[in-house]
Write an enzyme that holds these catalytic residues in place. Structure first.
Site, PDB file in Angstrom:
ATOM      1  N   ARG A   1     -45.250  15.103  -0.458  1.00 32.17           N
ATOM      2  CA  ARG A   1     -46.063  16.316  -0.376  1.00 32.17           C
ATOM      3  C   ARG A   1     -46.551  16.737  -1.760  1.00 32.17           C
ATOM      4  O   ARG A   1     -45.800  16.665  -2.735  1.00 32.17           O
ATOM      5  CB  ARG A   1     -45.264  17.447   0.264  1.00 32.17           C
ATOM      6  CG  ARG A   1     -44.966  17.220   1.747  1.00 32.17           C
ATOM      7  CD  ARG A   1     -44.065  18.287   2.317  1.00 32.17           C
ATOM      8  NE  ARG A   1     -42.717  18.210   1.757  1.00 32.17           N
ATOM      9  CZ  ARG A   1     -41.708  18.984   2.152  1.00 32.17           C
ATOM     10  NH1 ARG A   1     -41.904  19.892   3.097  1.00 32.17           N
ATOM     11  NH2 ARG A   1     -40.515  18.856   1.604  1.00 32.17           N
TER      12      ARG A   1
ATOM     13  N   ASP B   1     -48.558  19.821  -4.173  1.00 31.22           N
ATOM     14  CA  ASP B   1     -48.760  21.266  -4.242  1.00 31.22           C
ATOM     15  C   ASP B   1     -50.239  21.623  -4.248  1.00 31.22           C
ATOM     16  O   ASP B   1     -51.103  20.762  -4.401  1.00 31.22           O
ATOM     17  CB  ASP B   1     -48.116  21.823  -5.515  1.00 31.22           C
ATOM     18  CG  ASP B   1     -46.601  21.759  -5.483  1.00 31.22           C
ATOM     19  OD1 ASP B   1     -46.028  21.743  -4.381  1.00 31.22           O
ATOM     20  OD2 ASP B   1     -45.987  21.733  -6.566  1.00 31.22           O
TER      21      ASP B   1
ATOM     22  N   ARG C   1     -44.907  18.781 -13.679  1.00 31.21           N
ATOM     23  CA  ARG C   1     -45.596  19.859 -14.394  1.00 31.21           C
ATOM     24  C   ARG C   1     -44.686  20.521 -15.424  1.00 31.21           C
ATOM     25  O   ARG C   1     -45.145  20.938 -16.502  1.00 31.21           O
ATOM     26  CB  ARG C   1     -46.134  20.881 -13.397  1.00 31.21           C
ATOM     27  CG  ARG C   1     -47.278  20.340 -12.550  1.00 31.21           C
ATOM     28  CD  ARG C   1     -47.623  21.270 -11.403  1.00 31.21           C
ATOM     29  NE  ARG C   1     -47.984  22.595 -11.880  1.00 31.21           N
ATOM     30  CZ  ARG C   1     -48.134  23.658 -11.073  1.00 31.21           C
ATOM     31  NH1 ARG C   1     -47.950  23.521  -9.763  1.00 31.21           N
ATOM     32  NH2 ARG C   1     -48.468  24.827 -11.566  1.00 31.21           N
TER      33      ARG C   1
END
Length: 260
Positions: free
Chosen positions: A49, A51, A196
């Site tokens: 998945r 974001d 990130r």
């Protein structure tokens, strides 16, 4: 029949991969298109998945269907009903034992970063931004501290649902082409916001805020407070899962060569 699909997408206008009531996700758009093509409801399961705002070079999904079509028909037929920033790249029948997520032995991400005094314009939403000059040697040295199996709690989002913070990073490659940096990550799995948060720390090191050894201190702290702020999603691309060669699935899409 179980079918595997490779999907590329620009994640900028969407709320991530996973289905939401608003319907403004990649999964919602893909399943809507597949259901139109198949003239019946279709559900999918993805390899990883992403974001909101994160892009996909080659997301892999699988679905089960009784519809018999040639692979090229699945590609063209589904793309007919998809918005222009999402496209099925390939389709291939797979054994029932194949599972898009569980069969993956590794996952890959790419982060594209623009180093410039001026913010991105044409690259807006597709590249991160660093306005200070970056030291490649320092970032490479910092990245070495993260390779191997570690507790990555310091790089884990508070909303992360992973059962364990222990992951294995196999590879971090850093390349530069003009003002553009390309960071490539490969690991067995990743925590929520892990890439990130690592990028935030690498940019801190590269811009001289901290020395390269600080990365080891952040890792050992096992505390999110020890790391840099979460970096923007703009330049993050899910490059897709890695499967054993025996499955015979494609390993890249044309989008891999489009990035700097």
């Amino acid at each position: 029949m179980r079918l595997a699909l490779g999907v590329s997408y620009n994640g900028q206008p969407y709320l991530g991969w996973q289905s939401q009531p608003s319907g403004q996700t990649i999964q919602d758009q893909l399943e809507k298109a597949l259901s139109e093509f198949c003239a019946q409801p279709v559900t999918t399961l993805c390899a990883g998945r992403t974001d909101a705002g994160v892009h996909g070079l080659m997301q892999v999904v699988h679905l089960d269907t009784e519809l018999q079509r040639e692979p090229f028909s699945w590609v063209r037929g589904t793309n007919r009903f998809l918005p222009p920033d999402i496209a099925v790249q390939w389709a291939q029948p797979v054994p029932d034992s194949f599972h898009a997520r569980a069969s993956a032995v590794a996952r890959r991400y790419v982060y594209v970063l623009l180093e410039s005094p001026v913010r991105p314009a044409l690259e807006s939403g597709r590249a991160g931004w660093a306005f200070r000059p970056l030291d490649e040697t320092a970032m490479r040295e910092a990245a070495q501290h993260l390779l191997g199996e570690h507790d990555f709690t310091s790089f884990r989002a508070s909303a992360c649902q992973a059962l364990s913070p222990v992951k294995t990073l196999h590879r971090i490659d850093i390349h530069r082409r003009g003002p553009y940096w390309r960071f490539e990550f490969e690991g067995n799995a990743f925590l929520h916001h892990m890439i990130r948060n690592i990028m935030g720390c690498l940019v801190y090191v590269g811009s001289g805020v901290h020395p390269s050894g600080w990365m080891r201190e952040v890792l050992q702290a096992r505390s999110r407070d020890a790391a840099a702020p979460t970096f923007a999603p703009d330049g993050l691309y899910f490059a897709g899962p890695v499967y054993a060669p025996g499955w015979g699935l494609p390993t890249t899409t044309p989008a891999f060569d489009w990035l700097p």
